[in-house]
Write an enzyme that holds these catalytic residues in place. Sequence first.
Site, short mmCIF file in Angstrom:
data_model
loop_
_atom_site.label_atom_id
_atom_site.label_comp_id
_atom_site.label_asym_id
_atom_site.label_seq_id
_atom_site.Cartn_x
_atom_site.Cartn_y
_atom_site.Cartn_z
N GLN A 264 -7.82 -0.43 3.00
CA GLN A 264 -8.69 -1.03 4.03
C GLN A 264 -9.99 -1.58 3.44
O GLN A 264 -10.74 -2.26 4.13
CB GLN A 264 -9.03 0.01 5.10
N CYS B 39 2.64 7.03 19.85
CA CYS B 39 3.46 7.41 21.00
C CYS B 39 4.88 7.75 20.54
O CYS B 39 5.39 7.10 19.64
CB CYS B 39 3.60 6.28 21.99
N SER C 33 -3.36 -3.46 -0.80
CA SER C 33 -2.24 -4.13 -0.15
C SER C 33 -2.64 -5.55 0.26
O SER C 33 -3.67 -5.74 0.92
CB SER C 33 -1.87 -3.32 1.10
N GLY D 50 0.80 -1.22 0.00
CA GLY D 50 0.00 0.00 0.00
C GLY D 50 0.84 1.27 0.00
O GLY D 50 0.52 2.24 -0.69
N THR D 51 1.91 1.26 0.77
CA THR D 51 2.73 2.48 0.87
C THR D 51 3.33 2.83 -0.49
O THR D 51 3.31 4.00 -0.91
CB THR D 51 3.84 2.27 1.93
N1 PLP Z 1 -3.13 2.99 3.44
C1 PLP Z 1 -3.94 2.58 4.44
C2 PLP Z 1 -5.32 3.13 4.54
C3 PLP Z 1 -3.48 1.64 5.36
O1 PLP Z 1 -4.28 1.24 6.35
C4 PLP Z 1 -2.15 1.15 5.23
C5 PLP Z 1 -1.62 0.20 6.23
O2 PLP Z 1 -1.94 0.26 7.39
C6 PLP Z 1 -1.37 1.59 4.16
C7 PLP Z 1 -1.88 2.52 3.29
C8 PLP Z 1 0.02 1.06 3.96
O3 PLP Z 1 -0.02 -0.23 3.43
P1 PLP Z 1 1.24 -1.22 3.55
O4 PLP Z 1 1.29 -1.68 4.96
O5 PLP Z 1 0.93 -2.32 2.59
O6 PLP Z 1 2.43 -0.45 3.12
#
Ligand code: PLP
Length: 375
Positions: A175, A320, A195, A69-70
């Site tokens: 999500q 945190c 992701s 996702g990132t």
């Molecule tokens: N975008 C959303 C809404 C997420 O919840 C997450 C992960 O928590 C990401 C992007 C990032 O995805 P990844 O963990 O595959 O890099």
Amino acid sequence: MIYADNAATTKLDEDAFEAMRPFLLDEYGNPSQPYSFSRVEKKALRDARSIIASCIGALDDEIYFTSGGTESDNWAVKGFVDSKDSQMIITSQIEHHAILNACIAMERLGVPVCYLPVSGEGIVESESLQSSILKGTKLISVMLANNEIGTVEPVATLAHIAHEHGSLFHTDAVQAVGHIPVNVKTLGIDLLSASGHKFNGPKGVGFLYVKRGTKIKPYIDGGGQEFGLRAGTENVASIIAMAFALRKNCDRMFAVSKRLSDMERDFLQVLDQADVDYIRNGAERHIPGNINISIRNASGERLLHRLDLKGICISTGSACDSVNTQVSHVIRAVGVPDEYARGTIRISFGADNVKSDAFEVAKALIEILGKSETT
Ligand code: PLP
């Protein structure tokens, strides 16, 4: 152990694991090679692309595999805008940091970014987008579902507004994919991030949907993989497991979401019967199984650790550092009052949870809060 943090990650589906296994051991050919040993990988990649495309209503060549996702979010944000064009990006205040920090990186390059506020339920309202959109707005990125409070955004309406103004529309659906029905054509979007590990696939693999004809810049330069736009030898085994897991989650989606909604109800009922003073965050339309609550005069962090001691995994609504606990940007943006905000926790049930988990987690929570059950 009760795992109730499925918004953070999910358990790898065992059938998906079996599907990837041969590609970790015997079928290790590089799919770019022309010899027959690599033919199996090449075909498996093609099939995986096709399965994923069919799950979200896309065409096969609109799916680009990424590391998760990132990366997909970064690619979408950075793949269009040039500082010299002085084009603007619009996003929301409650995006994941993969979007927010990619936008901050673009601001450092001189690209203006507008961060839209949200309603008390975490909804990006169309009037707010209408009043912020300018002629030079190149990209609008609003998530399909929020990772903390689960709110599902009115993405189809927002994408329509974007297109009326000649802007591209991206949605972070990390999500949502595998949890609620997602169809890129019905939503009318140009780009979508997903992701694998959020829908019982492996970690470190994901995809970006790019609508055919959308001119995106390559994000990783190198070889000619992924139609020449995302270089690097494909993570074949993980891609196959991701496709398998997505197909399975889409097939069982209706039954699972019904069970998760019942679990949400059961969980909250126990809290109500014990007179816990809390606010439920998020909107009516939310990701099934997501329960984000802010408990008056409680500490989310303390609750997390106390539940951990009882073998229960949940999340807080805070980040945190070594000195203090900051209430998350999402909880701030939806305006949770101070006396509740620090007591925010997220319970996210998933496909692997059983009905009794809802009661067990709720009972453990009220015990920690010093409340007795009235039932
Ligand atoms: N975008 C959303 C809404 C997420 O919840 C997450 C992960 O928590 C990401 C992007 C990032 O995805 P990844 O963990 O595959 O890099």
